[in-house]
Design an enzyme around this catalytic site. Structure first.
Site, PDB file in Angstrom:
ATOM      1  N   MET A  30       0.951  -1.338   0.144  1.00  0.00           N
ATOM      2  CA  MET A  30       0.006  -0.076  -0.068  1.00  0.00           C
ATOM      3  C   MET A  30       0.836   1.155   0.003  1.00  0.00           C
ATOM      4  O   MET A  30       0.288   2.470   0.274  1.00  0.00           O
ATOM      5  CB  MET A  30      -0.865  -0.067   1.325  1.00  0.00           C
ATOM      6  CG  MET A  30      -2.045  -0.928   1.119  1.00  0.00           C
ATOM      7  SD  MET A  30      -3.382  -0.644   1.911  1.00  0.00           S
ATOM      8  CE  MET A  30      -2.959  -0.406   3.664  1.00  0.00           C
ATOM      9  N   GLY A  31       2.311   0.984  -0.455  1.00  0.00           N
ATOM     10  CA  GLY A  31       3.021   2.221  -0.326  1.00  0.00           C
ATOM     11  C   GLY A  31       3.527   2.479   1.140  1.00  0.00           C
ATOM     12  O   GLY A  31       3.417   1.883   2.044  1.00  0.00           O
ATOM     13  N   LEU A  33       6.435   3.065   1.741  1.00  0.00           N
ATOM     14  CA  LEU A  33       7.425   1.913   1.882  1.00  0.00           C
ATOM     15  C   LEU A  33       8.351   2.242   2.895  1.00  0.00           C
ATOM     16  O   LEU A  33       9.028   3.276   3.054  1.00  0.00           O
ATOM     17  CB  LEU A  33       8.071   1.724   0.258  1.00  0.00           C
ATOM     18  CG  LEU A  33       7.117   1.426  -0.624  1.00  0.00           C
ATOM     19  CD1 LEU A  33       8.018   1.028  -2.063  1.00  0.00           C
ATOM     20  CD2 LEU A  33       6.170   0.366  -0.456  1.00  0.00           C
ATOM     21  N   HIS A  37       9.243  -3.561   3.471  1.00  0.00           N
ATOM     22  CA  HIS A  37       8.782  -3.840   2.332  1.00  0.00           C
ATOM     23  C   HIS A  37      10.215  -3.996   1.494  1.00  0.00           C
ATOM     24  O   HIS A  37       9.928  -4.776   0.607  1.00  0.00           O
ATOM     25  CB  HIS A  37       8.211  -2.404   1.646  1.00  0.00           C
ATOM     26  CG  HIS A  37       6.791  -2.032   2.535  1.00  0.00           C
ATOM     27  ND1 HIS A  37       6.549  -0.904   3.053  1.00  0.00           N
ATOM     28  CD2 HIS A  37       5.504  -2.569   2.235  1.00  0.00           C
ATOM     29  CE1 HIS A  37       5.408  -0.919   3.477  1.00  0.00           C
ATOM     30  NE2 HIS A  37       4.788  -1.931   2.968  1.00  0.00           N
ATOM     31  N   ASP A 150       2.060  -9.709   8.822  1.00  0.00           N
ATOM     32  CA  ASP A 150       0.644  -9.680   8.589  1.00  0.00           C
ATOM     33  C   ASP A 150       0.238 -11.173   8.558  1.00  0.00           C
ATOM     34  O   ASP A 150      -0.319 -11.436   7.473  1.00  0.00           O
ATOM     35  CB  ASP A 150      -0.003  -8.846   7.558  1.00  0.00           C
ATOM     36  CG  ASP A 150       0.526  -7.360   7.647  1.00  0.00           C
ATOM     37  OD1 ASP A 150      -0.113  -6.532   8.133  1.00  0.00           O
ATOM     38  OD2 ASP A 150       1.594  -6.982   7.358  1.00  0.00           O
ATOM     39  N   MET A 184       8.749  -2.871  11.813  1.00  0.00           N
ATOM     40  CA  MET A 184       8.369  -1.815  10.668  1.00  0.00           C
ATOM     41  C   MET A 184       6.848  -1.826  10.265  1.00  0.00           C
ATOM     42  O   MET A 184       6.498  -2.893  10.128  1.00  0.00           O
ATOM     43  CB  MET A 184       9.317  -1.997   9.728  1.00  0.00           C
ATOM     44  CG  MET A 184      10.914  -1.819   9.756  1.00  0.00           C
ATOM     45  SD  MET A 184      10.978  -0.253   9.961  1.00  0.00           S
ATOM     46  CE  MET A 184      12.839  -0.057  10.042  1.00  0.00           C
ATOM     47  N   SER A 185       6.362  -0.472  10.184  1.00  0.00           N
ATOM     48  CA  SER A 185       4.850  -0.463   9.760  1.00  0.00           C
ATOM     49  C   SER A 185       4.854   0.818   9.269  1.00  0.00           C
ATOM     50  O   SER A 185       5.349   1.853   9.778  1.00  0.00           O
ATOM     51  CB  SER A 185       3.739  -0.688  11.001  1.00  0.00           C
ATOM     52  OG  SER A 185       2.762  -0.108  10.388  1.00  0.00           O
ATOM     53  N   SER A 186       3.981   0.912   8.146  1.00  0.00           N
ATOM     54  CA  SER A 186       3.511   2.361   7.426  1.00  0.00           C
ATOM     55  C   SER A 186       3.032   3.122   8.589  1.00  0.00           C
ATOM     56  O   SER A 186       3.118   4.570   8.546  1.00  0.00           O
ATOM     57  CB  SER A 186       2.857   2.197   6.324  1.00  0.00           C
ATOM     58  OG  SER A 186       3.498   1.456   5.361  1.00  0.00           O
TER      59      SER A 186
END
Ligand code: AMP
Length: 281
Positions: A30-31, A33, A37, A150, A184-186
Site C-alpha cells: 500500500m506504499g 514503503l 517492504h 501480517d 516496521m509498519s507504515s
C-alpha cells in the site's frame, strides 16, 4: 524501472517477459514503503527475473471509521526505495480503473478471517483478498511475497491460492524490525515520540512469552496474561487482543503445542499496531 498505471499496458509488458521465459515475482504493497517492504523486494529480486511491486491504498480493505484518507502517501519516495532495492516495474493503478463504480465481486476466506484482526476489522480481509486476487489475475506472477508481520493476511492468501487454483507460489518473509524490536509498519509514522519509545514493549512482551514457553509453560491463558501485563505496565498501549492460535487454522489454543502463533494488536492513541511471533513446540 518502469512506472505503469494502465492494466492493459502492464499485461502487455508482462506477456512479453513471460514469452521470453522470464520468471515474474510480485510484491503487493500500500506504499509508504519502509525497510520491511524493502526486504520483500530484495528477496523477490533474488528469486525472479522480473520484479513487480504494486502501490495501491486499497479502499475496500478499510472500514468506515479507519484511516483510509489519512494513510500516508509518498509516491516519489516509494519509487526511489523500490528502484534502490531492485524493482523493475512499479504498478500504480488508477483506482477508478481497478475498482470501477458497480464493482461487486468479492473473495472471502471466512474461516480464517473471523478471529484476530478480523474480529475488530470486519470486511478488512475480504477487501484485501479481493484486491490481491485481482492483482494475481492482472500480473499472473510465478511467485508473490508477503510478510509474516501480517500473518493472518498471509494465511488467508495461501488458502485463497490453494482453493482457487492460482498457479502462484506464495513466499513468506520474516518480520523486519527496527533495532529496538518494533516491527516496521507504515503506521509507525502516526506515533508521537513518546509512543514510539514505548511501542517496542509489544515485541519485548512477545519475546518474554517465547522464553516462558521455552522454559516449559504451555498454558495459553497464562501466556496471554503475561503479554498483556507486560505491555500495559511498560507503555500507554491499550490491548485490542492477545491470542495464542494454531498457526495453520488460526483457531485459539488452550494448551500451547505444535506450530503456534502468538499475535497481538495494540492501540497507541488511534494508531493500531500489530505484531506476532511463530513458535514450533
Ligand atoms: P502493506 O503495505 O502494509 O500492505 O504491506 C505490504 C506487504 O509488506 C505485506 O505483505 C506486509 O506483510 C509486508 N510487510 C509490512 N511490514 C513488514 C515488516 N516489518 N516486515 C516484513 N514484511 C512487512
Amino acid at each position: 524501472m518502469k512506472i505503469i498505471s494502465s492494466i492493459s499496458r502492464l499485461r502487455k509488458e508482462l506477456d512479453y517477459e513471460r514469452r521470453r521465459g522470464r520468471s515474474i515475482g510480485f510484491v503487493p504493497t500500500m506504499g509508504a514503503l519502509h525497510e520491511g517492504h524493502a526486504s520483500l523486494i530484495r528477496q523477490c529480486r533474488r528469486e525472479n527475473d522480473v520484479v513487480v511491486i504494486s502501490i495501491f491504498v486499497n479502499p475496500i480493505q478499510f472500514g468506515p471509521a479507519e484511516d483510509f484518507s489519512a494513510y500516508p502517501r509518498q509516491k516519489q519516495k516509494d519509487v526511489q526505495l523500490a528502484e534502490q532495492n531492485g524493482c523493475d516495474i512499479v504498478f500504480h493503478p488508477d483506482a477508478r480503473q481497478l475498482l470501477p463504480s458497480g464493482f461487486n465481486t468479492y473473495v472471502e476466506v471466512p474461516q480464517l478471517s473471523r478471529g484476530l484482526c478480523g474480529a475488530s476489522r470486519p470486511g478488512h480481509f475480504r477487501g484485501a483478498a479481493t484486491i490481491v486476487a485481482k492483482f494475481f489475475n492482472i500480473i499472473n506472477p510465478h511467485r508473490a511475497y508477503f510478510g509474516q508481520k501480517d500473518y493472518q493476511q498471509l494465511a488467508i492468501i495461501k488458502m485463497m491460492v490453494a482453493d482457487l487454483n492460482f498457479p502462484i507460489t506464495i513466499r513468506e518473509v520474516k518480520t523486519y524490525r527496527a533495532s529496538d524490536g518494533l516491527a516496521m509498519s507504515s503506521r509507525n509514522v502516526y506515533l508521537s515520540q513518546d509512543q514510539r519509545k514505548e511501542a517496542p514493549a509489544i515485541y519485548h512482551a512477545l519475546q518474554k512469552a517465547r522464553q516462558k514457553i521455552r522454559n516449559g509453560e504451555v498454558d495459553a491463558a497464562k501466556i496471554k496474561l503475561m503479554v498483556k501485563t507486560h505491555i500495559t505496565r511498560n507503555s500507554s498501549g491499550k490491548i485490542d487482543y492477545v491470542e495464542c492460535v494454531d498457526a495453520k487454522e488460526l483457531s485459539p489454543l488452550k494448551t500451547i503445542k505444535g506450530r503456534c502463533l502468538i499475535a497481538v494488536a495494540v492501540f497507541f492513541g488511534k494508531t493500531r499496531l500489530i505484531d506476532n511471533i511463530l513458535l514450533q513446540i
